[in-house]
Write a protein that holds these residues in place. Structure first.
Motif, PDB file in Angstrom:
ATOM      1  N   GLU A 115       6.171   2.478  -1.160  1.00 23.70           N
ATOM      2  CA  GLU A 115       6.456   3.108  -2.451  1.00 23.70           C
ATOM      3  C   GLU A 115       7.018   2.088  -3.438  1.00 23.70           C
ATOM      4  OE1 GLU A 115       6.203   6.405  -4.894  1.00 23.70           O
ATOM      5  OE2 GLU A 115       5.858   6.545  -2.733  1.00 23.70           O
ATOM      6  N   ALA A 116       7.918   1.230  -2.967  1.00 29.92           N
ATOM      7  CA  ALA A 116       8.508   0.217  -3.844  1.00 29.92           C
ATOM      8  C   ALA A 116       7.439  -0.734  -4.372  1.00 29.92           C
ATOM      9  CB  ALA A 116       9.584  -0.559  -3.089  1.00 29.92           C
ATOM     10  N   MET A 117       6.545  -1.175  -3.502  1.00 30.50           N
ATOM     11  CA  MET A 117       5.457  -2.065  -3.929  1.00 30.50           C
ATOM     12  C   MET A 117       4.571  -1.373  -4.955  1.00 30.50           C
ATOM     13  SD  MET A 117       1.917  -2.380  -3.439  1.00 30.50           S
ATOM     14  CE  MET A 117       1.628  -1.478  -1.922  1.00 30.50           C
ATOM     15  N   LEU A 118       4.232  -0.126  -4.680  1.00 28.77           N
ATOM     16  CA  LEU A 118       3.348   0.641  -5.552  1.00 28.77           C
ATOM     17  C   LEU A 118       3.949   0.783  -6.949  1.00 28.77           C
ATOM     18  CD1 LEU A 118       0.666   2.326  -5.059  1.00 28.77           C
ATOM     19  CD2 LEU A 118       2.172   4.301  -4.765  1.00 28.77           C
ATOM     20  N   LEU A 119       5.225   1.161  -7.015  1.00 26.31           N
ATOM     21  CA  LEU A 119       5.855   1.447  -8.295  1.00 26.31           C
ATOM     22  C   LEU A 119       6.221   0.178  -9.065  1.00 26.31           C
ATOM     23  CD1 LEU A 119       8.145   4.449  -7.310  1.00 26.31           C
ATOM     24  CD2 LEU A 119       5.820   4.474  -8.193  1.00 26.31           C
ATOM     25  N   ARG A 120       6.697  -0.838  -8.356  1.00 25.35           N
ATOM     26  CA  ARG A 120       7.074  -2.073  -9.053  1.00 25.35           C
ATOM     27  C   ARG A 120       5.859  -2.809  -9.614  1.00 25.35           C
ATOM     28  NH1 ARG A 120      10.901  -3.947  -4.110  1.00 25.35           N
ATOM     29  NH2 ARG A 120      12.847  -2.867  -4.706  1.00 25.35           N
ATOM     30  N   SER A 121       4.773  -2.834  -8.851  1.00 28.59           N
ATOM     31  CA  SER A 121       3.606  -3.614  -9.242  1.00 28.59           C
ATOM     32  C   SER A 121       2.816  -2.949 -10.360  1.00 28.59           C
ATOM     33  CB  SER A 121       2.683  -3.824  -8.038  1.00 28.59           C
ATOM     34  OG  SER A 121       2.088  -2.608  -7.644  1.00 28.59           O
ATOM     35  N   GLY A 122       2.860  -1.610 -10.433  1.00 31.04           N
ATOM     36  CA  GLY A 122       1.984  -0.917 -11.359  1.00 31.04           C
ATOM     37  C   GLY A 122       0.530  -1.045 -10.983  1.00 31.04           C
ATOM     38  N   GLU A 123       0.268  -1.278  -9.691  1.00 31.15           N
ATOM     39  CA  GLU A 123      -1.104  -1.392  -9.196  1.00 31.15           C
ATOM     40  C   GLU A 123      -1.264  -0.508  -7.978  1.00 31.15           C
ATOM     41  OE1 GLU A 123      -2.246  -5.408  -8.527  1.00 31.15           O
ATOM     42  OE2 GLU A 123      -1.655  -6.075 -10.529  1.00 31.15           O
ATOM     43  N   MET A 124      -2.184   0.446  -8.044  1.00 29.31           N
ATOM     44  CA  MET A 124      -2.325   1.436  -6.988  1.00 29.31           C
ATOM     45  C   MET A 124      -3.161   0.860  -5.844  1.00 29.31           C
ATOM     46  SD  MET A 124      -3.339   5.462  -7.232  1.00 29.31           S
ATOM     47  CE  MET A 124      -5.093   5.165  -7.546  1.00 29.31           C
ATOM     48  N   VAL A 125      -2.481   0.198  -4.950  1.00 31.20           N
ATOM     49  CA  VAL A 125      -3.131  -0.477  -3.836  1.00 31.20           C
ATOM     50  C   VAL A 125      -2.759   0.231  -2.541  1.00 31.20           C
ATOM     51  CG1 VAL A 125      -3.314  -2.631  -2.545  1.00 31.20           C
ATOM     52  CG2 VAL A 125      -3.115  -2.684  -5.034  1.00 31.20           C
ATOM     53  N   GLY A 126      -3.752   0.559  -1.729  1.00 34.40           N
ATOM     54  CA  GLY A 126      -3.491   0.979  -0.357  1.00 34.40           C
ATOM     55  C   GLY A 126      -3.301   2.458  -0.136  1.00 34.40           C
ATOM     56  N   ARG A 127      -3.462   3.302  -1.169  1.00 33.97           N
ATOM     57  CA  ARG A 127      -3.363   4.732  -0.947  1.00 33.97           C
ATOM     58  C   ARG A 127      -4.715   5.239  -0.479  1.00 33.97           C
ATOM     59  NH1 ARG A 127       0.225   8.370  -2.158  1.00 33.97           N
ATOM     60  NH2 ARG A 127       1.302   7.247  -3.796  1.00 33.97           N
ATOM     61  N   GLY A 128      -4.753   5.787   0.717  1.00 35.64           N
ATOM     62  CA  GLY A 128      -6.027   6.196   1.312  1.00 35.64           C
ATOM     63  C   GLY A 128      -6.454   7.574   0.908  1.00 35.64           C
ATOM     64  N   GLY A 129      -7.665   7.957   1.323  1.00 34.33           N
ATOM     65  CA  GLY A 129      -8.187   9.293   1.036  1.00 34.33           C
ATOM     66  C   GLY A 129      -7.844  10.219   2.109  1.00 34.33           C
TER      67      GLY A 129
END
Length: 250
Positions: free
Chosen positions: A236-250
């Motif tokens: 979650e920290a990586m997702l929110l800090r980066s502003g890049e939606m990486v690694g969220r699966g279907g």
């Protein structure tokens, strides 16, 4: 007429609170929520409660469809689903799972969907070209949908405004006399800018315009909550800090 449009909160109560403060200051006549309300780990129960209290026109996102039996596929999606079940009561989950795919408002002048009128998983304005559909992982980019194809989807709705989300990318175009608006996302950005997004629609003199808003929120507080209360804190920290939606699966 002023309409506040939000989408893709993804269980981030911290980003949502900042957006709601901005929405309240705008004093809209109507609020529309385009789905993906809880799939995330920055206090999703509080995010769900805040959204339920809005009295918004609501449609379901693809992540609400993950609440259906057999709706989860990817490993991380199944892990998030199991954790969400410990955070949310059955009634709240059932309410979200039962949201409609689409909705009309303002006597049919406004049409709302998450993805397209036919699917919460597809994209209306763009296609994703690359090795990770719908996000920024590896190489890839958004490609505009064929304008003739877009017209064939929008024109039968006979709406003045068509609203969609899902791509986490704000943007708008016109199809004939219809304004088509992708509102962007409250959480989990794709463009490297971590600020929360929402859209204010305004009708003046019979014409609609979209004002895309970006709102600062306490990213570190959201990440801290996730680390303290979920197994997904570093993600979650990586997702929110980066502003890049990486690694969220279907």
């Amino acid at each position: 007429m002023r309409v506040a449009v939000l989408s893709d909160v993804h269980g981030n109560a911290f980003a949502l609170e900042a957006v709601l403060a901005d929405i309240r200051a705008a004093s809209p006549d109507l609020i529309v929520n385009l789905g993906d309300q809880i799939e995330g780990s920055a206090d999703p129960a509080r995010a769900a409660a805040l959204q339920a209290e809005l009295g918004a026109i609501e449609v379901r996102g693809n992540n609400e469809e993950k609440l259906w039996p057999g709706g989860r596929r990817a490993k991380i999606s199944k892990e998030i689903g199991a954790w969400l079940a410990t955070q949310m009561d059955d009634a709240a989950l059932a309410r979200l799972a039962a949201l409609p795919l689409t909705a009309f408002a303002l006597d049919g002048r406004l049409f709302a969907c998450h993805g397209t009128p036919q699917s919460a998983w597809d994209m209306l304005l763009w296609h994703w070209e690359g090795d990770h559909e719908g996000g920024a992982e590896g190489s890839g980019y958004y490609r505009a949908r064929d304008p003739r194809e877009l017209r064939s989807l929008v024109e039968p709705l006979n709406a003045e405004v068509v609203l969609c989300g899902h791509t986490h990318r704000p943007g708008a175009t016109r199809v004939g006399d219809t304004l088509v608006v992708n509102t962007g996302s409250v959480s989990d950005q794709v463009d490297g800018d971590p600020r929360a997004r929402w859209t204010l629609l305004e009708e003046r003199g019979g014409h609609w315009a979209a004002d895309f808003r970006a709102v600062d929120f306490d990213v570190e507080a959201a990440a801290h909550w996730s680390r303290a209360h979920s197994p997904f804190g570093e993600f979650e920290a990586m997702l929110l800090r980066s502003g890049e939606m990486v690694g969220r699966g279907g």
